[in-house]
Structure formats: structure tokens, C-alpha cells
Design a protein around this motif. Structure first.
Motif, mmCIF file in Angstrom:
data_model
loop_
_atom_site.group_PDB
_atom_site.id
_atom_site.type_symbol
_atom_site.label_atom_id
_atom_site.label_comp_id
_atom_site.label_asym_id
_atom_site.label_seq_id
_atom_site.Cartn_x
_atom_site.Cartn_y
_atom_site.Cartn_z
ATOM 1 N N VAL A 107 12.985 -0.660 4.264
ATOM 2 C CA VAL A 107 13.788 -0.874 3.055
ATOM 3 C C VAL A 107 15.240 -0.472 3.290
ATOM 4 O O VAL A 107 16.173 -1.137 2.838
ATOM 5 C CB VAL A 107 13.188 -0.077 1.874
ATOM 6 C CG1 VAL A 107 14.076 -0.210 0.638
ATOM 7 C CG2 VAL A 107 11.795 -0.562 1.556
ATOM 8 N N THR A 149 12.233 -6.479 2.799
ATOM 9 C CA THR A 149 12.102 -6.467 1.343
ATOM 10 C C THR A 149 10.868 -7.231 0.890
ATOM 11 O O THR A 149 10.166 -6.814 -0.044
ATOM 12 C CB THR A 149 13.360 -7.078 0.696
ATOM 13 O OG1 THR A 149 14.518 -6.361 1.126
ATOM 14 C CG2 THR A 149 13.268 -7.016 -0.818
ATOM 15 N N PHE A 152 7.838 -5.088 1.405
ATOM 16 C CA PHE A 152 7.791 -4.018 0.406
ATOM 17 C C PHE A 152 7.276 -4.551 -0.934
ATOM 18 O O PHE A 152 6.456 -3.910 -1.600
ATOM 19 C CB PHE A 152 9.181 -3.413 0.253
ATOM 20 C CG PHE A 152 9.218 -2.208 -0.631
ATOM 21 C CD1 PHE A 152 8.826 -0.976 -0.168
ATOM 22 C CD2 PHE A 152 9.657 -2.312 -1.944
ATOM 23 C CE1 PHE A 152 8.861 0.149 -0.982
ATOM 24 C CE2 PHE A 152 9.699 -1.204 -2.764
ATOM 25 C CZ PHE A 152 9.295 0.036 -2.288
#
Length: 273
Positions: A107, A149, A152
């Protein structure tokens, strides 16, 4: 006696009107100018015409750029969603030492890989692998920036799926790969759709990476080709640029409304509430 609430409401409208006009004016210009017979940088209503669109489709660079953008965007979407699917499944269902640190690093660096600060090392890396002026280099670079991203987000969908589903499938004789495709994939389909839409929008509109890595005009995507439309004397062709800009934004808008109409964006983790 004057009503204070009414005065407050009128004052609010007066303050917000210029702000609203600031955001609406570019949209109105984009909708009006492509069809104007006298296009300009200002919003002006004149005789409607499709001449600007005809000029776009007669321009080989403009048509080729659309094909290049489709190749790049679809390639990035397929690569990111596939890699994110497998990586998210492993990170969600298998604990190993350093997993949380790995997620934090992913991240943290997701905004750096495709950023301006990383363009020099990215260019050198693509140069050493012989990927300069190749769509593959652009696709891989964009994938590296968007993948963390996506992992995640998708991991959050996987985390919300009860482990009892997975355990029941394993007891029934399914392999971990079958569990992923039969259990996790259907239940997290909305998450995958969201990731695909976000990745498509970002890769379709990305200017910096293709501008740095591509050299041939025949390989330019729309985001770069739109800056090449000038008249014979070097003046920007406003009519052609506005028509091209409208065509440029249409795929993202259409994709958004189709997905919103189909799925509605009512998400609660991996399972719809």
C-alpha cells in the motif's frame, strides 16, 4: 420581519453558485463545443454540425490511438485482475511470517511506482529490458502501479467470506484452487468488477507513462494523441480536440453506468447485504 433562515439559505445559494458554475462550465463546454460550427475556448451556441467528428475519424493518428488505448487498457485490466485474484486469495487465507508487513509495503509504495518520482528508474528498467516504445512496457508498468491497491481492496472482500464455506468445500474434496474459483470468485465478483472498472479508468486516462515510454506516433494512446491536433499554422484545432475529448471520455462514462445499472455498487465486504 425577515426570516433569518430564509436569508441564510439565500446567502448559501449566492456563495455556492460560482463554485457550482466552476464545475459545470467545463462539462457544458465539452457537450456543446464538439457540435459547434464555430468552436472556441468559450461556450458558444451556434449551428449544430458533425464536421468536427468527421475530421477526427479522417485522422489516422486519432483512429489508431483509440486502438492503442483499448489494447493497453484491456491488457492492464486482465493482468491486474488476474494477479490480484490469486495474490489476494493467498494473503487472505494463508498466514506466513511478514504478511502484514508485506501488505503495508504494498500500500505504501503503490502510489510511488507510477508516480513522477519513479519515472527515471522505471525508464531505465524498461530500457534495459528492451521495452521502450512497446505497448508491453506500458502495460507492465501500469500493472505494477495499480496491482498493490487492487490486492488490498480484493483481500478485504476475501476476508469477509466465512471460513466455513471454505472448510465445507475442502471436506467435500475440493482443492484450494477449486475453492477459489467455486467459492471466492462468485462471492467476490462485485469486488473484481470494481477493481476492473477502476483500473480501466486509470489506464485509459494515464498520460505520463505512455508519454515517457513510447516514441512512435503510431503507438500513442488517446491521452497523448489528443495533444497533436494542430492546424497547418500550428494553432490548436479546438473543434477536433473537443470532439476527440468527448469520444475519449465516453468509454469510461458508459462503462460506469453499465456496471452501476447491473450491480448497483451496494457492497458489504465480499457478500451483498
Amino acid at each position: 420581519m425577515r426570516d433569518p433562515r430564509r436569508i441564510s439559505k439565500i446567502t448559501t445559494y449566492i456563495i455556492l453558485s460560482p463554485i457550482l458554475a466552476f464545475f459545470i462550465a467545463p462539462i457544458l463546454w465539452l457537450l456543446v463545443t464538439p457540435f459547434s460550427s464555430r468552436p472556441s475556448l468559450f461556450i458558444s451556441f451556434s449551428t449544430p454540425t458533425l464536421e468536427n467528428f468527421v475530421k477526427v475519424f479522417q485522422n489516422k493518428t486519432a483512429v489508431t490511438a483509440f486502438k492503442n488505448s483499448v489494447i493497453i487498457s484491456v491488457g492492464v485490466v486482465l493482468l491486474v485482475t488476474t494477479c490480484a485474484l490469486f495474490a489476494s486469495y493467498v494473503l487472505s487465507r494463508h498466514y506466513f511470517r511478514g504478511r502484514d508487513i508485506l501488505l503495508y509495503v504494498l500500500v505504501l509504495f503503490s502510489s510511488i511506482v507510477t508516480g513522477v518520482a519513479a519515472m527515471v528508474p522505471i525508464f531505465i528498467l524498461n530500457l534495459r529490458f528492451g521495452l521502450i516504445d512497446k505497448e508491453l512496457g506500458v502495460i507492465l508498468t501500469m500493472t505494477g502501479g495499480m496491482l498493490p491497491t487492487s490486492i488490498f481492496i480484493l483481500k478485504d472482500f476475501f476476508d469477509s467470506i466465512p471460513r466455513t464455506f471454505e472448510e465445507a468445500a475442502l471436506v467435500d474434496g475440493s482443492s484450494p484452487l477449486q475453492v477459489m474459483f467455486r467459492i471466492f470468485l462468485p462471492l467476490s465478483s462485485k469486488g473484481i468488477i470494481v477493481i476492473a472498472m477502476l483500473v480501466f479508468a486509470q489506464s485509459w486516462s494515464n498520460f505520463l507513462i505512455p508519454f515517457i515510454l513510447l516514441r512512435s506516433h503510431t503507438k500513442y494512446p488517446v491521452s497523448i494523441a489528443i495533444y497533436t491536433f494542430f492546424t497547418e499554422i500550428g494553432v490548436p484545432d479546438i473543434g477536433m480536440i473537443s470532439a476527440y475529448a468527448l469520444l475519449y471520455t465516453t468509454p469510461v462514462i458508459v462503462t460506469y453506468f453499465l456496471i452501476e445499472r447491473k450491480f448497483g455498487f451496494s457492497f458489504y465486504g465480499g457478500i451483498k447485504g
